[in-house]
Design a protein around this motif. Structure first.
Motif, PDB file in Angstrom:
ATOM      1  N   LEU A  90      49.361  35.088  45.859  1.00  0.00           N
ATOM      2  CA  LEU A  90      48.950  33.835  45.258  1.00  0.00           C
ATOM      3  C   LEU A  90      47.990  34.212  43.975  1.00  0.00           C
ATOM      4  O   LEU A  90      47.302  35.123  43.876  1.00  0.00           O
ATOM      5  N   THR A  91      48.073  33.339  42.986  1.00  0.00           N
ATOM      6  CA  THR A  91      47.065  33.366  41.863  1.00  0.00           C
ATOM      7  C   THR A  91      45.946  33.061  42.267  1.00  0.00           C
ATOM      8  O   THR A  91      45.422  32.400  43.196  1.00  0.00           O
ATOM      9  N   GLY A  92      44.725  33.369  41.153  1.00  0.00           N
ATOM     10  CA  GLY A  92      43.288  32.912  41.358  1.00  0.00           C
ATOM     11  C   GLY A  92      43.290  31.384  41.897  1.00  0.00           C
ATOM     12  O   GLY A  92      42.594  30.930  42.776  1.00  0.00           O
TER      13      GLY A  92
ATOM     14  N   HIS B 271      45.703  32.083  36.408  1.00  0.00           N
ATOM     15  CA  HIS B 271      47.189  32.035  36.866  1.00  0.00           C
ATOM     16  C   HIS B 271      47.784  33.483  37.179  1.00  0.00           C
ATOM     17  O   HIS B 271      49.163  33.467  37.059  1.00  0.00           O
ATOM     18  N   ARG B 272      46.962  34.435  37.179  1.00  0.00           N
ATOM     19  CA  ARG B 272      47.913  35.608  37.674  1.00  0.00           C
ATOM     20  C   ARG B 272      47.608  35.830  39.100  1.00  0.00           C
ATOM     21  O   ARG B 272      46.654  35.242  39.650  1.00  0.00           O
TER      22      ARG B 272
ATOM     23  N   TYR C 194      44.129  41.753  40.206  1.00  0.00           N
ATOM     24  CA  TYR C 194      42.817  41.542  39.693  1.00  0.00           C
ATOM     25  C   TYR C 194      42.198  42.981  40.004  1.00  0.00           C
ATOM     26  O   TYR C 194      42.166  43.796  40.675  1.00  0.00           O
ATOM     27  N   SER C 195      41.101  43.077  38.946  1.00  0.00           N
ATOM     28  CA  SER C 195      40.126  44.179  39.066  1.00  0.00           C
ATOM     29  C   SER C 195      39.356  43.734  40.078  1.00  0.00           C
ATOM     30  O   SER C 195      38.972  42.614  40.334  1.00  0.00           O
ATOM     31  N   HIS C 196      38.493  44.878  40.618  1.00  0.00           N
ATOM     32  CA  HIS C 196      37.440  44.510  41.493  1.00  0.00           C
ATOM     33  C   HIS C 196      36.389  43.364  41.216  1.00  0.00           C
ATOM     34  O   HIS C 196      36.010  42.229  41.898  1.00  0.00           O
ATOM     35  N   GLY C 197      36.038  43.398  39.798  1.00  0.00           N
ATOM     36  CA  GLY C 197      35.028  42.467  39.325  1.00  0.00           C
ATOM     37  C   GLY C 197      35.652  41.006  39.188  1.00  0.00           C
ATOM     38  O   GLY C 197      34.906  40.050  39.727  1.00  0.00           O
TER      39      GLY C 197
END
Lengths: 287, 925
Positions: free
Chosen positions: B710-712, B746-747, B752-755
């Motif tokens: 899922l996106t963020g 929306h990605r 995602y990166s860790h941050g």
């Protein structure tokens, strides 16, 4: 912020957490759900195309499988039955184990399980919703297979009586009823897989371990069931009655084994689910 | 590291619970396995003996019979006996399981190998009254002499005779010849061998048609020279020294001659007929006084139901109690389905118990039979339903249904030597019940005439022998015909019930069918339901591979009259014992439902209790942790004892090195882990897993956890949906602003990166602006500007009466973010209080000087509390109130160069001291 008299935040009610529909959409968005359901719809079409290739010449091989194939192309009902019969041995097991074993274990492996529990979704409710939705998807997969096969088979081979190698033909109307009775029994017998996979999914954080474990246990049980020397012990094996649906092809339908199979499946599933709930409501969630 | 310690690490540590659970499982498995493999102590003893009997027409021949006596182990006094005879071609071993089950029921059972078979001496005389029957009389004498056997009079044992086929005929003939027999249970046996091997189904006196298939199997079974595949068969061969004639095997010369005679011509001479009659119960069956239970198989082309019918009628005519039972099995059908085997066994035991042992009520004389009901998927066999009728109806049934056959007179050809021949049954293959369904019947075109009824309106339960009337014409004046009755389903598939055919040999036939006399043909007795919509077909064929047909080719003309009489019977279904499982299933479902309701009620009550604050005075305090302790099952203590409080408006830092127990404490706060002792109160509510009060807490524990597909934004929405709270309460905009992910929301989160994940997780924790925010290492993975932004956010967050609890292993972070700090190490609190308090000046200072010994001397004179060396040129000095300026001045005056003066803070003191002595870390706590 004002002090609330009830224990939870405003608008929070334990019985409203993780609504079933939310879990349905949680799972629906997953690729594995889409692939599994899609494959169930695709399988009958693949089988249908495979049969088209085989029409050319009649091989001399003979045997039981030949009669199955011959019957399979004799009408939509038989085609659906054939698709069911070839799926029950392994495909359905894997799909049911996937839906039921992966649902909790994958949340644990993503780390999202602890956030659901911190919402807090009561642990028993979390399991109940996950179980209901997983069972729903399993049933949907089974129905998808049958309905697709029925439609595809009927369009290609026509609407004819249900034939079987063990008894006389059954008229299309009652034949459809028989077919859905078979689907019903298969659904019940799959409860064992659902129970095993769900229990393993609660015990482990590895989704593959839960799915694979349930399938392995099923296969082991099937192997043991082949060993007639085990005698009456085999009646205790969860897979012993897995072929009892064939009794529904007989005329009149033979239901004694179905009843015993249902008892076995329901008892095993209840035991597994009971253990799963007992364990999950007590364990430390460390993932 | 040694392998043992490695192994010990890999294995779970033995805790008491594990040991108990493990041993319980072990005992259970061992018990189950033991129960399975435990050798059961047999309830009987056996004794093998060669019994020599005096036999022969002159009573001057000694024959040694290989016998075995089974005696019940637990018997008080004398016991009744059962003489158990085997079938043709068998030995005493072939009835051992029956013998054992009878011995278990308290009978002394004598089994023996009949003369001419196995290790026994003598020859096969085919149940001759002078040989086999006399042998059995000798065995009765032997039984009477045994001390264990109950007797009715001197030399008269209390004995029942049980046997199937060859043994069944022996039982009948022995009972007819010897009044000492108290009861008999003959099964699947014959009445008259001439009818068996030369059956004639028409009402004429002409000799019947030779049943060559079965006769050959019979004769072959007499075993010319035993050529068994396995050692057991060889061991059971004839006594050493006996010579056998390859043509006749162990058959007596007269029997052998009779077979060769009839098998060659199909037309037996007088002596052959006499021999067959002598070897049949028919001659003596009328003299039987022993109550008789006749068991006959409906799937038997060798000894069809009509044989038992003839026996039953003769015995009943003499006034002797007789009971008839049919089952779905026989020489073609085998032992039949389990339900039939159980029924036959029950009837047998009931019969013997009453008439031999003298126990139990007199068995009723009702008639039981079974009809094929379908196919069992599991044991690949037939399923039959049992029925009972008040009295034995014979082969004519209790009712009759007449159907109209249609079809013209038809010419049919008899091929030379009957080849090719139609197939109806496969004699001697035995036990292939499934044949009945697929049907082995095959008629050869040109060789059969067909007469068929219209579809029947309602189902007909045929029980007995159907009859048709037939006219035939033959240019030779004779005709051998086979009349069959097929049940034809809607799709046109014919089924020949049990493979049974009616052989007919007609003589003195005219050349034209119009002049022919009508003959009544008695078709074989069957038990079958002809379903509505099916038709009945009568086929008259010229050949059948199971029978001998004329050598010369001929063409007959046959006409079957329209009337087909079907005998019917209405039986009361015998209760299927399997039905009980339906009640078990219903009971199981009800029990599960009740169990579920009880569990739900108990849980609801428990939930209701959780609604009220358990400690009212803390109802306004976001968090009170008191005496918290967590020890894991393997003995590892993650948290020794931790107590602290978080008030509204505070940002509390939980500071400690890795493995200090911070995360475990937070896990307990989230209800993920149960504490071993102590408690955590959130707004006065004691925290247990799933406490509703957790809904007022937002959390980030042990890193983010998102659905990768899922996106963020979808993740946040899915999370909020799971809370079930109103959508508007979520404050997505504020949360997203905090996350600061821009378009990346929306990605999919798996990219995602860790941050980014960390920021999204903090935003998720803040959804709904919970009153207590718990963040575990929130700045992990963030870059410096984001860390600074996060500090501002957290400080601002705590202003509205909310509170924040942050865990960190970085001193600077806590110092800059928090209002209060709790320093933990090794599961204990080392310092706690407002950050200003602990961060304030410490009484100690760190000095870096050019000459350490000189500096130490100067400092001693100043009267500081302590001086500790710190590196090659450093000193840590507890000032004891002396101003720093004075210390520096004194040192400089003494000629010691001061490179650096660093004031130290209390928190740092405490923290570094901890880290210093605990630099190795003790794993994640």
């Amino acid at each position: 912020m004002s002090v609330t008299t009830s224990a939870g935040a405003t608008g929070y009610r334990p019985s409203r957490t993780l609504p079933i529909w939310a879990e349905v959409r949680r799972q629906a968005s997953r690729r594995r759900t889409q692939l599994a359901l899609g494959f169930m719809a695709l399988l009958p079409l693949i089988v249908l195309i495979a049969f088209e290739f085989g029409t050319g010449e009649d091989d001399e091989s003979g045997g039981a499988f030949d009669s199955l194939v011959q019957l399979a192309t004799s009408g939509g009902l038989n085609f659906a039955l054939f698709c069911l019969a070839v799926s029950t041995g392994f495909l359905l097991i894997v799909v049911v184990a996937l839906f039921c074993g992966d649902t909790v274990a994958s949340e644990a492996s993503w780390g999202s399980l602890r956030y659901l529990l911190a919402v807090p979704v009561p642990r028993a409710r979390l399991l109940a919703v996950k179980l209901i939705v997983a069972l729903g998807y399993s049933a949907l997969a089974l129905l998808t297979l049958v309905v697709t096969a029925l439609i595809a088979g009927t369009l290609r081979y026509g609407w004819h009586p249900l034939g079987s190698t063990v008894a006389a033909e059954i008229a299309p109307g009652p034949g459809l009823l028989r077919l859905f009775a078979i689907v019903g029994y298969l659904a019940v017998s799959m409860l064992v897989v659902a129970g095993l996979a769900f229990l393993l999914g609660v015990l482990t954080d590895a989704p593959l371990g839960a799915v694979g474990g349930a399938v392995m246990i099923w296969i082991l049980s099937s192997i043991l069931d082949q060993i007639t020397a085990l005698g009456t012990i085999r009646y205790l094996l969860p897979t012993h009655f897995s072929d009892a649906w064939q009794g529904l092809l007989s005329t009149p339908a033979q239901s004694d084994d179905l009843v015993k199979g249902a008892i076995s499946a329901v008892a095993y599933a209840t035991l597994c689910w009971g253990l799963a709930f007992w364990r999950f409501t007590r364990k430390d969630v460390t993932s | 590291m040694s392998w043992t310690s490695r192994l010990r690490r890999a294995l779970p540590r033995p805790s008491r619970r594990r040991i108990v659970a493990g041993s319980a499982a072990l005992v259970l498995v061992a018990g189950l396995v033991g129960w399975v493999v435990w050798p059961e102590r047999d309830a009987w003893t056996t004794q093998d003996e060669m019994i020599t009997v005096v036999t022969g027409p002159e009573r001057n021949e000694n024959v040694a019979l290989d016998a075995r006596l089974y005696l019940p182990r637990d018997r008080d006094g004398k016991v009744p006996a059962v003489l158990l005879a085997h079938g043709f071609g068998g030995t005493k071993e072939s009835v051992s399981s029956d013998a054992e089950s009878l011995a278990e029921r308290g009978y002394a059972v004598l089994t023996y190998t009949a003369q001419g078979f196995g290790r026994s001496g003598g020859q096969i005389h085919l149940n001759s009254p002078d040989y086999e029957i006399r042998d059995a009389q000798g065995l009765l004498d032997w039984l009477a002499a045994r001390p264990e056997i109950q007797t009715d009079a001197a030399g008269d044992p209390r004995v029942g005779v049980v046997g199937g086929s060859y043994g069944g005929a022996l039982a009948l003939m022995l009972a007819g010849q010897d009044p000492r027999v108290d009861a008999i249970v003959p099964s699947i046996t014959w009445n008259d061998l001439t009818n068996v091997f030369l059956p004639q189904s028409a009402d004429t006196s002409a000799t019947g048609v030779f049943k060559k298939g079965w006769a050959g199997v019979f004769f072959g079974n007499g075993g010319a020279v035993p050529t068994g595949d396995d050692a057991a068969d060889l061991a059971a061969g004839p006594p050493v020294g006996m010579t056998v004639d390859p043509a006749c095997g162990r058959f007596a010369a007269d029997v052998c001659k009779a077979y060769l005679d009839v098998a060659t011509t199909g037309d037996p001479d007088r002596s052959t007929l006499d021999l067959l009659r002598r070897s049949s119960p028919a001659a003596t069956v009328g003299q039987i006084k022993a109550p008789t239970l006749l068991v006959q198989g409906a799937v038997d082309t060798l000894f069809p139901l009509s044989e038992a019918d003839a026996n039953a009628r003769s015995i009943a005519a003499a006034g002797t109690p007789v009971r008839v039972a049919w089952f779905t099995g026989g020489h073609d059908g085998g032992a039949g389905p389990q339900s039939d085997q159980d029924r036959v066994k029950f009837l047998t035991v009931q019969w013997l118990d009453h008439y031999v042992k003298g126990e139990g009520e007199a068995p009723s004389d009702n008639f039981t039979y079974s009809r094929v009901a379908g196919f069992s998927a599991l044991d690949r066999g037939l399923v039959t339903n049992g029925y009972s009728a008040d009295a034995y109806p014979g082969l004519a049934g209790t009712g009759r249904t007449r159907l109209e056959l249609q079809g013209p007179a038809q010419p049919i050809a008899n091929p030379p030597n009957g080849n090719p021949g139609a197939i109806s049954s496969l004699p001697g293959t035995g036990g292939r019940l499934s044949q009945l369904l697929s049907g082995v019947a095959a008629d050869i075109p040109g060789q059969f005439a067909r007469f068929e009824t219209p579809p029947v309106g309602s189902a007909i339960d045929v029980v007995g022998s159907p009859t048709v009337r037939l006219r035939a014409a033959s240019p030779t004046g004779e005709a051998t015909l086979f009349v069959k009755l097929y049940d034809v389903d809607e799709s046109g598939a014919p089924t020949l019930s049990a493979g049974l055919v009616a052989p007919v040999r007609l003589t003195d036939l005219p050349a034209s069918v119009d002049e022919a006399e009508e003959r009544t043909i008695q078709l074989p007795a069957i038990v079958r339901r002809i379903e509505a919509g099916h038709t009945v077909r009568v086929v008259v064929a010229t050949t059948d591979q199971a029978f001998l047909s004329p050598v010369a080719p001929a063409t007959y003309t046959v006409q079957v009259a329209s009337a087909l009489e079907l005998p019917t019977a209405v039986g009361t279904p015998i209760a299927n014992p399997q039905t009980v499982w339906r009640y078990v299933l219903a009971g199981l479902l009800v029990a599960i439902a009740i169990g579920l309701v009880v569990v739900l009620l108990v849980r609801r009550r428990r939930l209701r209790r959780g609604q009220t604050p358990t400690v009212p005075e803390h109802a306004e305090t976001p968090l009170v942790v008191s005496g918290l302790r967590k020890a894991y099952g393997d003995g590892f203590v993650a948290v020794e004892e931790i107590s602290f409080t978080v008030q509204r408006g505070q940002v509390v830092g939980l500071l400690g090195p890795n493995g200090a127990g911070k995360t475990t404490t937070l896990r307990v706060l989230m209800g993920l882990t149960m504490p071993t002792a102590g408690e955590a109160l959130v707004f006065g509510h004691k925290l247990v897993p799933g406490s509703p009060v957790l809904s007022r807490v937002g959390a980030l524990v042990e890193g983010p956890g998102f659905l990768p597909h899922l996106t963020g934004l979808e993740n946040l929405q899915a999370y909020w949906k799971a809370t079930g709270r109103p959508w508007a309460d979520a404050r997505f905009d504020e949360a997203l602003e905090i996350a600061g992910l821009g378009d990346s929301v929306h990605r999919r989160t798996k990219k995602y990166s860790h941050g980014m994940r960390q920021r999204l997780a903090i935003a998720q924790a803040m959804l709904g602006l919970p009153e207590l925010l718990v963040l575990d290492e929130p700045t992990d993975g963030l870059d410096p500007p984001q860390i600074a932004e996060m500090r501002r956010v957290l400080k601002r967050y705590a202003t509205d009466g909310r509170a924040v609890l942050v865990s960190s292993h970085l001193l600077a972070e806590v110092e800059q973010t928090c209002t209060h700090a709790v320093v933990v190490n090794k599961g204990r609190i080392v310092a706690s209080g407002p950050v200003e308090d602990i961060v304030g000046d410490s009484p100690s200072v760190q000095l870096e000087v050019s000459d350490v010994p000189a500096a130490e001397r100067v400092l001693d004179e100043l009267g500081v509390r302590s001086v500790l060396p710190d590196g090659p040129s450093g000193l840590i000095v507890d000032m004891n109130g002396t101003p720093r300026s004075e210390v520096v001045a004194s040192l400089v005056r003494a000629g010691v160069a001061v490179d650096r003066v660093v004031p130290r803070r209390r928190l740092e003191d405490a923290f570094l001291a901890l880290v210093g002595e605990n630099s190795r870390g003790s794993g994640d706590r």
